[in-house]
Scaffold this active site. Sequence first.
Site, short mmCIF file in Angstrom:
data_model
loop_
_atom_site.label_atom_id
_atom_site.label_comp_id
_atom_site.label_asym_id
_atom_site.label_seq_id
_atom_site.Cartn_x
_atom_site.Cartn_y
_atom_site.Cartn_z
N SER A 86 0.84 -1.20 0.00
CA SER A 86 0.00 0.00 0.00
C SER A 86 0.87 1.24 0.00
O SER A 86 1.98 1.25 0.56
CB SER A 86 -0.86 -0.02 1.27
N TYR A 110 -1.75 -0.99 11.03
CA TYR A 110 -2.07 -1.53 9.70
C TYR A 110 -0.91 -1.26 8.74
O TYR A 110 -0.42 -2.17 8.05
CB TYR A 110 -3.37 -0.90 9.17
N LYS A 114 2.03 -3.75 6.55
CA LYS A 114 2.43 -3.72 5.14
C LYS A 114 3.94 -3.54 5.03
O LYS A 114 4.62 -4.21 4.23
CB LYS A 114 1.71 -2.57 4.40
N TYR A 138 -0.56 -0.16 -3.66
CA TYR A 138 -1.83 0.40 -4.14
C TYR A 138 -1.98 1.83 -3.64
O TYR A 138 -1.73 2.09 -2.46
CB TYR A 138 -3.03 -0.35 -3.57
#
Length: 305
Positions: A86, A110, A114, A138
């Site tokens: 991400s 979170y 990643k 992303y």
Amino acid sequence: MIGELWCWFFQFLCLNLQVDLRDKPALENVFAETKFDAVIHFAGLKAVGESMQKPLLYFNNNLIGTITLLEVMAAHGCKQLVFSSSATVYGWPKEVPCTEEFPLSAANPYGRTKLFIEEICRDIYSSDSEWKIILLRYFNPVGAHPSGYIGEDPRGIPNNLMPYVQQVAVGRRPHLTVFGTDYPTKDGTGVRDYIHVVDLADGHIAALRKLSEANIGCEVYNLGTGKGTSVLEMVAAFEKASGKKIPLVMADRRPGDAETVYAATEKAERELSWKANYGVDEMCRDQWKWASKNPYGYGSPDGTN
Ligand code: UDP
């Protein structure tokens, strides 16, 4: 808790299997029964706010799930991976566009999952050069499949902008709260790089093709459009696509939000021969098609299914 988990792979869908990635014996069985050339690993919890309330849940699910998957893949000689990373790993970027070489940081648990998984992948490749790994960062995926039959259906109150806008448009919520109107951006609201989910999916196909090349190592690519769009611009585009008015309530900045984030896209264009085709009008058109056909997502108004 299992109900909350999103633990499957793309290939498993074809086999109609659902397996918690942390369940090593179950995963072993899947790999024993089928020979996989590569894995696209999308599975993970993804709500920033929830990760701050329940960090261990995020570390347990996202990290242990990934480590178990990598162990089982290695044991079965499947050493080709595409991983959903991400743009959150850029933290609060000092400048834009974000290139893949930018320093990395994480603003919440979170994001840390990643970042840790990216680092794990780099370490695995350093230890064993048979691995081929592509980390896809992303940006902000939005929209829906153009058929109107497949779209996003978040549980509870949506955290992200476009699912929230969609729920206002279909009458499920009275207004959108705009978080921050005093950013040094074109209209004072936050700027992001929104990417159509169909373009994002194509990026994975391009990554799989890249895996077939020799010696790619562990590589990272941004999946974004390279264009920044403000919250108010996205709302205007959605109003145009839907013909619905989105009432707004202007509010303070959301803690932890960056002001402007958008991607440098040259590396993906050059090395994956991939480029986003859709703009915000198509994203909103397709998201509205999904929303108007399925105002309650995959469920029903009374929440019984
Ligand atoms: N945003 C907003 N209201 C909302 C949700 C998001 O104004 O209800 C803003 C948010 O502050 C940011 C942009 O919309 O500027 C995109 O937020 P999102 O959570 O979708 O993505 P992220 O911030 O993780 O890139």
